[in-house]
Design an enzyme around this catalytic site. Sequence first.
Site, PDB file in Angstrom:
ATOM      1  N   LYS A   1     -39.246  -0.756 -23.416  1.00 51.74           N
ATOM      2  CA  LYS A   1     -39.158   0.630 -23.871  1.00 51.74           C
ATOM      3  C   LYS A   1     -37.913   0.909 -24.697  1.00 51.74           C
ATOM      4  O   LYS A   1     -37.856   1.894 -25.405  1.00 51.74           O
ATOM      5  CB  LYS A   1     -39.194   1.565 -22.667  1.00 51.74           C
TER       6      LYS A   1
ATOM      7  N   HIS B   1     -41.594  12.141 -16.801  1.00 52.54           N
ATOM      8  CA  HIS B   1     -42.480  11.642 -17.851  1.00 52.54           C
ATOM      9  C   HIS B   1     -43.847  12.313 -17.798  1.00 52.54           C
ATOM     10  O   HIS B   1     -44.399  12.513 -16.719  1.00 52.54           O
ATOM     11  CB  HIS B   1     -42.711  10.137 -17.676  1.00 52.54           C
TER      12      HIS B   1
ATOM     13  N   CYS C   1     -13.272  20.919  -7.816  1.00 54.43           N
ATOM     14  CA  CYS C   1     -13.446  19.922  -8.882  1.00 54.43           C
ATOM     15  C   CYS C   1     -13.511  20.688 -10.191  1.00 54.43           C
ATOM     16  O   CYS C   1     -14.491  21.388 -10.461  1.00 54.43           O
ATOM     17  CB  CYS C   1     -14.726  19.120  -8.644  1.00 54.43           C
TER      18      CYS C   1
ATOM     19  N   CYS D   1     -12.656  13.742 -15.651  1.00 54.24           N
ATOM     20  CA  CYS D   1     -11.375  13.178 -15.181  1.00 54.24           C
ATOM     21  C   CYS D   1     -11.570  12.174 -14.058  1.00 54.24           C
ATOM     22  O   CYS D   1     -10.633  11.474 -13.695  1.00 54.24           O
ATOM     23  CB  CYS D   1     -10.401  14.290 -14.774  1.00 54.24           C
TER      24      CYS D   1
ATOM     25  N   ALA E   1     -33.576   9.517 -15.175  1.00 53.06           N
ATOM     26  CA  ALA E   1     -33.642  10.968 -14.924  1.00 53.06           C
ATOM     27  C   ALA E   1     -34.568  11.698 -15.877  1.00 53.06           C
ATOM     28  O   ALA E   1     -34.300  12.816 -16.296  1.00 53.06           O
ATOM     29  CB  ALA E   1     -32.245  11.577 -14.950  1.00 53.06           C
TER      30      ALA E   1
ATOM     31  N   GLU F   1     -33.785   3.471   6.680  1.00 51.27           N
ATOM     32  CA  GLU F   1     -33.099   3.132   5.431  1.00 51.27           C
ATOM     33  C   GLU F   1     -31.931   2.199   5.742  1.00 51.27           C
ATOM     34  O   GLU F   1     -31.156   2.442   6.664  1.00 51.27           O
ATOM     35  CB  GLU F   1     -32.610   4.440   4.772  1.00 51.27           C
TER      36      GLU F   1
END
Lengths: 417, 475
Positions: B261, B61, B411, B448, B58, B43
């Site tokens: 689409k 289908h 977080c 935030c 995301a 990669e």
Amino acid sequence: MTPTDRIHRTVDVLVIGAGPAGLAVAARLAAAGVERVEVLDREQRAGGIPRHCHHTGFGLRDLRRMMTGPDYARHHIAAAVRAGAVLRTGVTATGWAAPRTVDLTGPAGLERITATAVVLATGARERPRSARLVPGTRPAGVLTTGQLQQAVHLHGQDVGRRAVIVGAEPVSYSAVATLRQAGAEVVAMVTDQPRHQTHPARHLGTRLRHGFPLVTDATVTELTGSGRLESLRLRHRDGRTAAVGCDTVVFTGDWIPDHELARSAGIALDPGTRGPAADAEFRTGQPGVFAVGNLLHPVETADIAALDGRCAAGPVLRHLAGRPWAPGPLPVRVEAPLLWVWPNRVAPHGPPPPRGRLILRTAGFLTRPVLTVSQDGRTLHRGRLPRTVAPNRPCHLSADWIDRADAHGGPVRITAG
Amino acid sequence: MTVTTTGDLPDEVYDVAIVGAGVVGTAIARELARYRLRIALVEASDDVGNGTSKANTAILHTGFDATPGTLESRLVREGYQLLTAYAAETGIPLEPLGALLVAWDAEQLAALPALAEKAARNGYDRTSILDADAVRAREPHLGPGVLGALDVPGESIICPWTTTLAYATQAVRAGVALHLNCPAGAITTDAHHHQIATPRGLLRTRHLVNAAGLYSDEINRRLGHREFTVTPRRGQLIVFDKFARGLVDHILLPVPTALGKGVLVAPTVYGNVMLGPTAEDLDDKTATGSSADGLASLREKGARIMPRLLEEEVTAVYAGLRAATEHGDYQIHADPDRRYVAVGGIRSTGLTASMAIAAHVAGLLADCGLDLGPEREIEPVRMPTIGEAFPRPYQRADLIAADPAYGTVVCHCERVTRGEIRDALTATVPPASLDGLRRRTRALGGRCQGFFCGAAVRAQFEEATTAEDRTEARR
């Protein structure tokens, strides 16, 4: 133990948020003899935003002295603890199980606390780049002042060499100081307003010390850079554009209340402040739930938030004593160029708001504007403000007209002309 | 387990090298890991799923609207089944919300029966046509003017980041060597081997799979093939705050037109709402920035679909590039003479089709003379829960009791705990950047954007990565 086991407890008052407002209300209530006052903060240390504001100027209005942010935070922590409030950090309120019943997560496990009164003191935050819809790539080096101050003052992190500050209001000048302390050069300050919005002396002092240009009437139209920020593109109101090389950009100001808990309780928000709609006695639309500090007015100085906390103790005590929940019946609305007002619900013949006045914000500079307060077409107050009103700065309206409003009438409107 | 990020590549001849560790490349690596082969996954960037795969819409289908008879239609249909099962097994966040193709004018309404018919030809027969009242009953916050909709109950939302990471994790644990920061340069091919030049030395392999996404045409040309050219198609997306989630219950698709689409509104598995994508054909394969025009056009379209959505705060803005080609179908080609398989033109359906593409490619490699040998069971993986549909660590008393780090929220917007961040930093495929950490844990991905937690998350990240550097230095 099953995955959802929670320890249930009850307290008299649960304060959520241990910044100046939350600590001040807790200190007053504990000192007034309320037995179980518990203050929670999700951060590992109490004190709120002042913890990482290493400049001076804190405490003038509430403590009548000048302190740095961390000293100011320590003072309020000590006062709350000394008065007998229980202070717990690293504990997050994650939602509501019922009105006035809050679910918590902390390292000791899951809890559920039911309180006779809940005081929300969750503060405000700056809108990040994404919420401001600034286009471009998504490089590292894009911050808000809150993140910058924590990076530098709490963690000693490196923040880049050449920074642009977006905004020219008081917090923007705090960002300058923090950047300089971290060894970064401020290459420009950019505001979409025609001039800066801080005290002239502060602006001048900063300019004399650091000498960067203040670019007015300009917006950031694009960020570029892959990996790290490389430059940003500006557009002036007259159409001119420019590119500024920098590896850091700090988006300052543009505050929004941290209203997650309030909103998830179904508490109505004020359309202007985006904080809970609340009256002069800090009562929200939810019985037993109060709101104080910069959750209500994004954003005032820390000492104003602390003074809110002090003032809220009286109404909380009256609620604990069994007074019926009857928040101010009249919504107060503003019209452009005004942005918001607090209190945004009022009760004729009720106690006046803190310091006898309402706090307002405007979208642009207004030279000695005339403020008009009306209800159902009837003028309740009209008066010229003695000074120019600046955006991102407080402006005040005396509350003496409130008793003239009709408690059974329509909303109160405030206009500026 | 081998993941390398720096230094010389191992002196080894692989049976198969896969170029590109996106959702397709990692799926292929995982599929091939089921055989006793020496496999390298290389990669160019510092993380898996770091190109087209990370900025996907995301959606899992059903393939109802594919062109019947195409390879894409078959692989999406098969991939849908495979990935649905795999998600349940590994903990990839997935929510079967169903989609509504909303008709806003008479022409769109008239197109719905043909779409239902096309779905049936694609082997999907669960569609139905809803009238305006039925649509409004299901989605009361849609803007005015809805005339009807095609209901596609099988369409789902999924986490693209966890999917890629699950494939990569399982592949690496099963013996695949993952080499990051390793862009493929010149390729020389003789009767037995390919030699791929990389900044980290030569990579030698008998078989080569090109899953290089946007750059798959360039690799393809290096092998002497010119079947397709990739034209990056930019998709900009706006992600709205979690408070918008209550406004939307389905994936809201436009009725497709000749122009593509179109713009959709869909919840995400993290509890946000997504608006997008744009479709802009570009010639720059690195133009992953958003633009003022793109965002304005999305907001304009969004305001018509769901006016109230626009009143909510924006959490994030993304732009991704899909690997579009001049062809209407996937460009998967085998060259047995060169022991080479090109996997190009994988558009946004590639996430759904990924496992089926991988099985298809394994078959093509066998056709190219690769002796796969007997299949074997590989160790299943279980991914961290970052979707909203299942209890997250901060909600689990059992986890916190066993390890208080799962009760320490770092977080706050996304409620990511110290324990989860620590786990991600020590995982099989650890993040190389804060962005990578965000994709694994959601830390820094909330409303935030770091105002509250940015410095603390960075501190934990740097502490872990510098500790690792010290360990490396001692070796």
